[in-house]
Design a protein around this motif. Structure first.
Motif, PDB file in Angstrom:
ATOM      1  N   THR A   1      75.537  15.152  36.067  1.00 50.09           N
ATOM      2  CA  THR A   1      75.834  16.341  36.857  1.00 50.09           C
ATOM      3  C   THR A   1      76.860  15.973  37.931  1.00 50.09           C
ATOM      4  O   THR A   1      77.132  14.794  38.179  1.00 50.09           O
ATOM      5  CB  THR A   1      74.577  16.899  37.543  1.00 50.09           C
ATOM      6  OG1 THR A   1      74.105  15.921  38.498  1.00 50.09           O
ATOM      7  CG2 THR A   1      73.485  17.205  36.530  1.00 50.09           C
ATOM      8  N   VAL A   2      77.389  16.997  38.582  1.00 48.25           N
ATOM      9  CA  VAL A   2      78.343  16.754  39.665  1.00 48.25           C
ATOM     10  C   VAL A   2      77.689  15.936  40.771  1.00 48.25           C
ATOM     11  O   VAL A   2      78.297  14.988  41.302  1.00 48.25           O
ATOM     12  CB  VAL A   2      78.888  18.093  40.210  1.00 48.25           C
ATOM     13  CG1 VAL A   2      79.623  17.886  41.539  1.00 48.25           C
ATOM     14  CG2 VAL A   2      79.821  18.739  39.191  1.00 48.25           C
ATOM     15  N   SER A   3      76.451  16.263  41.120  1.00 45.23           N
ATOM     16  CA  SER A   3      75.809  15.523  42.212  1.00 45.23           C
ATOM     17  C   SER A   3      75.561  14.066  41.829  1.00 45.23           C
ATOM     18  O   SER A   3      75.694  13.169  42.669  1.00 45.23           O
ATOM     19  CB  SER A   3      74.499  16.196  42.630  1.00 45.23           C
ATOM     20  OG  SER A   3      73.477  16.021  41.671  1.00 45.23           O
TER      21      SER A   3
ATOM     22  N   GLY B   1      78.816  12.363  42.058  1.00 44.97           N
ATOM     23  CA  GLY B   1      79.214  12.358  43.459  1.00 44.97           C
ATOM     24  C   GLY B   1      78.424  11.367  44.295  1.00 44.97           C
ATOM     25  O   GLY B   1      78.990  10.669  45.150  1.00 44.97           O
TER      26      GLY B   1
ATOM     27  N   THR C   1      83.450  22.567  43.562  1.00 46.51           N
ATOM     28  CA  THR C   1      83.143  22.499  42.134  1.00 46.51           C
ATOM     29  C   THR C   1      82.968  23.896  41.559  1.00 46.51           C
ATOM     30  O   THR C   1      82.635  24.838  42.283  1.00 46.51           O
ATOM     31  CB  THR C   1      81.875  21.664  41.876  1.00 46.51           C
ATOM     32  OG1 THR C   1      81.695  21.478  40.465  1.00 46.51           O
ATOM     33  CG2 THR C   1      80.638  22.339  42.467  1.00 46.51           C
TER      34      THR C   1
ATOM     35  N   THR D   1      81.251  23.795  38.503  1.00 48.69           N
ATOM     36  CA  THR D   1      80.137  23.472  37.617  1.00 48.69           C
ATOM     37  C   THR D   1      79.006  22.866  38.453  1.00 48.69           C
ATOM     38  O   THR D   1      78.677  21.692  38.319  1.00 48.69           O
ATOM     39  CB  THR D   1      80.574  22.494  36.503  1.00 48.69           C
ATOM     40  OG1 THR D   1      81.120  21.302  37.102  1.00 48.69           O
ATOM     41  CG2 THR D   1      81.618  23.124  35.600  1.00 48.69           C
TER      42      THR D   1
ATOM     43  N   ASP E   1      75.299  21.897  40.011  1.00 51.25           N
ATOM     44  CA  ASP E   1      74.061  21.465  39.366  1.00 51.25           C
ATOM     45  C   ASP E   1      73.160  22.660  39.045  1.00 51.25           C
ATOM     46  O   ASP E   1      72.553  22.726  37.977  1.00 51.25           O
ATOM     47  CB  ASP E   1      73.294  20.503  40.281  1.00 51.25           C
ATOM     48  CG  ASP E   1      73.968  19.153  40.426  1.00 51.25           C
ATOM     49  OD1 ASP E   1      75.166  19.049  40.115  1.00 51.25           O
ATOM     50  OD2 ASP E   1      73.287  18.200  40.847  1.00 51.25           O
TER      51      ASP E   1
ATOM     52  N   THR F   1      75.142  22.445  45.571  1.00 53.40           N
ATOM     53  CA  THR F   1      75.203  21.031  45.193  1.00 53.40           C
ATOM     54  C   THR F   1      75.358  20.159  46.429  1.00 53.40           C
ATOM     55  O   THR F   1      74.884  19.015  46.471  1.00 53.40           O
ATOM     56  CB  THR F   1      76.359  20.805  44.205  1.00 53.40           C
ATOM     57  OG1 THR F   1      76.155  21.647  43.058  1.00 53.40           O
ATOM     58  CG2 THR F   1      76.429  19.356  43.751  1.00 53.40           C
TER      59      THR F   1
ATOM     60  N   GLY G   1      85.221  17.947  41.987  1.00 49.52           N
ATOM     61  CA  GLY G   1      85.179  17.620  40.569  1.00 49.52           C
ATOM     62  C   GLY G   1      84.304  18.566  39.775  1.00 49.52           C
ATOM     63  O   GLY G   1      83.565  19.384  40.327  1.00 49.52           O
ATOM     64  N   ASP G   2      84.404  18.443  38.464  1.00 51.97           N
ATOM     65  CA  ASP G   2      83.686  19.317  37.546  1.00 51.97           C
ATOM     66  C   ASP G   2      83.245  18.554  36.305  1.00 51.97           C
ATOM     67  O   ASP G   2      83.822  17.509  35.957  1.00 51.97           O
ATOM     68  CB  ASP G   2      84.574  20.476  37.093  1.00 51.97           C
ATOM     69  CG  ASP G   2      84.715  21.549  38.148  1.00 51.97           C
ATOM     70  OD1 ASP G   2      83.668  22.056  38.610  1.00 51.97           O
ATOM     71  OD2 ASP G   2      85.847  21.882  38.529  1.00 51.97           O
TER      72      ASP G   2
ATOM     73  N   ASP H   1      85.914  14.743  32.468  1.00 53.94           N
ATOM     74  CA  ASP H   1      84.923  14.975  33.518  1.00 53.94           C
ATOM     75  C   ASP H   1      85.050  13.903  34.593  1.00 53.94           C
ATOM     76  O   ASP H   1      85.322  12.728  34.287  1.00 53.94           O
ATOM     77  CB  ASP H   1      83.511  14.941  32.939  1.00 53.94           C
ATOM     78  CG  ASP H   1      83.301  15.990  31.862  1.00 53.94           C
ATOM     79  OD1 ASP H   1      83.806  17.115  32.022  1.00 53.94           O
ATOM     80  OD2 ASP H   1      82.623  15.678  30.857  1.00 53.94           O
TER      81      ASP H   1
ATOM     82  N   VAL I   1      84.215  13.123  39.221  1.00 54.62           N
ATOM     83  CA  VAL I   1      83.978  13.585  40.588  1.00 54.62           C
ATOM     84  C   VAL I   1      84.531  12.543  41.550  1.00 54.62           C
ATOM     85  O   VAL I   1      84.240  11.349  41.417  1.00 54.62           O
ATOM     86  CB  VAL I   1      82.476  13.810  40.859  1.00 54.62           C
ATOM     87  CG1 VAL I   1      82.240  14.187  42.325  1.00 54.62           C
ATOM     88  CG2 VAL I   1      81.922  14.889  39.944  1.00 54.62           C
TER      89      VAL I   1
END
Length: 334
Positions: free
Chosen positions: A56-58, A61, A86, A88, A90, A96, A146-147, A166, A168
């Motif tokens: 996921t993004v988190s 990140g 983002t 996208t 979470d 997020t 990011g995504d 993909d 971040v």
């Protein structure tokens, strides 16, 4: 359009986290044909892309932020602002940024929120973070951009599958009394139908699926990017020849090259970071900074022209003179 100058933040460091898994565009020949893929690779300059499995993004990140904070030796309680850019997230809710604030162990006094932007998101996020820092009370900030775009694209989509990766990026900013930064920001929502995921929201529930009209994207870019860059340069009192590094949104090599010629930038100023990463949405500019600085000799300071443009339509340019970041790492996350 809005053009303005402000006191510049200090760019302390950037860490970009990418999924460990990589998709080779040459392998798509089995689906789309060897000749077709050879032409796509030649035109776009994209040979491979990082592809998230369950990330996921988190998660990406937090991995990037942990490395960044350790390298800068920043205590977590000194972070006053966390912005996540983002499209996208979470979850639909909470933000997020709140998920990351807790996962990173940041202070409850940290302001944390999301911005829903794509290709222009890094520069927009930079402008918002800087404005909040300059208004008082915030000394250090983390800008997360990011995504996870590949989850919105079918493997059978010949137009989009070879383009997107993909990732971040986390950028560390610190309040500074030196230098200035110029911004130009704009938007045109009439372009929304040409780069969109119609499904996945309340308007049309279901799985998100990306649609892009490449002809319209190119026409928009040729119309809006060069004027935005000119306005930002004028606000900064600079000419294109004064800039050390011109870093445009890394959509594909052909677009970057075409826009570079349009703004009359020299070849040695232009930065390309699409070959191994593809289009990583709002992470593309900080990822390109990391990739470029990792390849060059260290410099005490540098000037950047940063321009993000795309989904929305939305565009944002910054002309920024700053000290060289202390770290500019790219990490892979299993």
């Amino acid at each position: 359009m809005v053009s303005f100058t402000a006191r510049a933040p200090k760019l302390c460091g950037i860490v970009t986290a990418l999924p460990q898994a990589v998709s080779e565009n040459a392998d798509l020949a089995a689906s789309f044909g060897a000749e077709t893929m050879a032409k796509i690779i030649a035109a776009t300059g994209i040979e491979r892309r990082p592809v998230a499995d369950r990330h996921t993004v988190s998660q990406l990140g937090v991995a990037a932020a942990d490395v960044l904070l350790e390298k800068l030796n920043w205590a977590r309680e000194t972070i006053g602002l966390l912005i996540v850019v983002t499209q996208t997230p979470d979850y639909p809710l909470p933000s997020t940024a709140c998920v990351m604030q807790n996962a990173l162990g940041l202070s409850k006094e940290t302001a944390a929120f999301d911005l829903g932007l794509g290709c222009s998101g890094y520069v927009y996020g930079l402008s918002v973070a800087n404005a909040m820092m300059q208004s008082g009370g915030i000394f250090r900030a983390l800008l997360v951009t990011g995504d996870i775009t590949t989850h919105m694209i079918s493997d059978s989509n010949r137009s989009l599958a070879p383009l997107f990766g993909d990732g971040v990026a986390v950028t560390a900013l610190e309040l500074s009394e030196d230098g200035s930064i110029a911004f130009d920001l704009g938007s045109d929502g009439s372009g929304a139908p040409y780069l969109i995921s119609k499904t996945g929201g309340l308007a049309e529930p279901g799985a998100a699926e990306l649609f892009m009209d490449g002809t319209q994207v190119m026409a928009f870019s040729l119309k809006q990017v060069a004027p935005s860059i000119e306005r930002a340069l004028t606000a900064a009192g600079r000419a294109i020849g004064d800039i050390d590094h011109v870093i445009l949104h890394q959509a594909n090599a052909m677009m970057i090259r075409t826009l570079g010629h349009k703004i009359k930038a020299r070849d040695d100023q232009m930065v390309y970071a699409v070959r191994d990463f593809g289009n990583t949405s709002s992470a593309s500019i900080p990822l390109a900074i990391c990739d470029h600085l990792n390849r060059m000799r260290p410099q005490p300071d540098m000037s950047f022209l940063l321009c993000g443009f795309g989904v929305g339509w939305s565009w944002a340019t910054a002309v920024w003179h700053t000290e060289a970041p202390a770290c500019h790492d790219i990490i892979r996350v299993p």
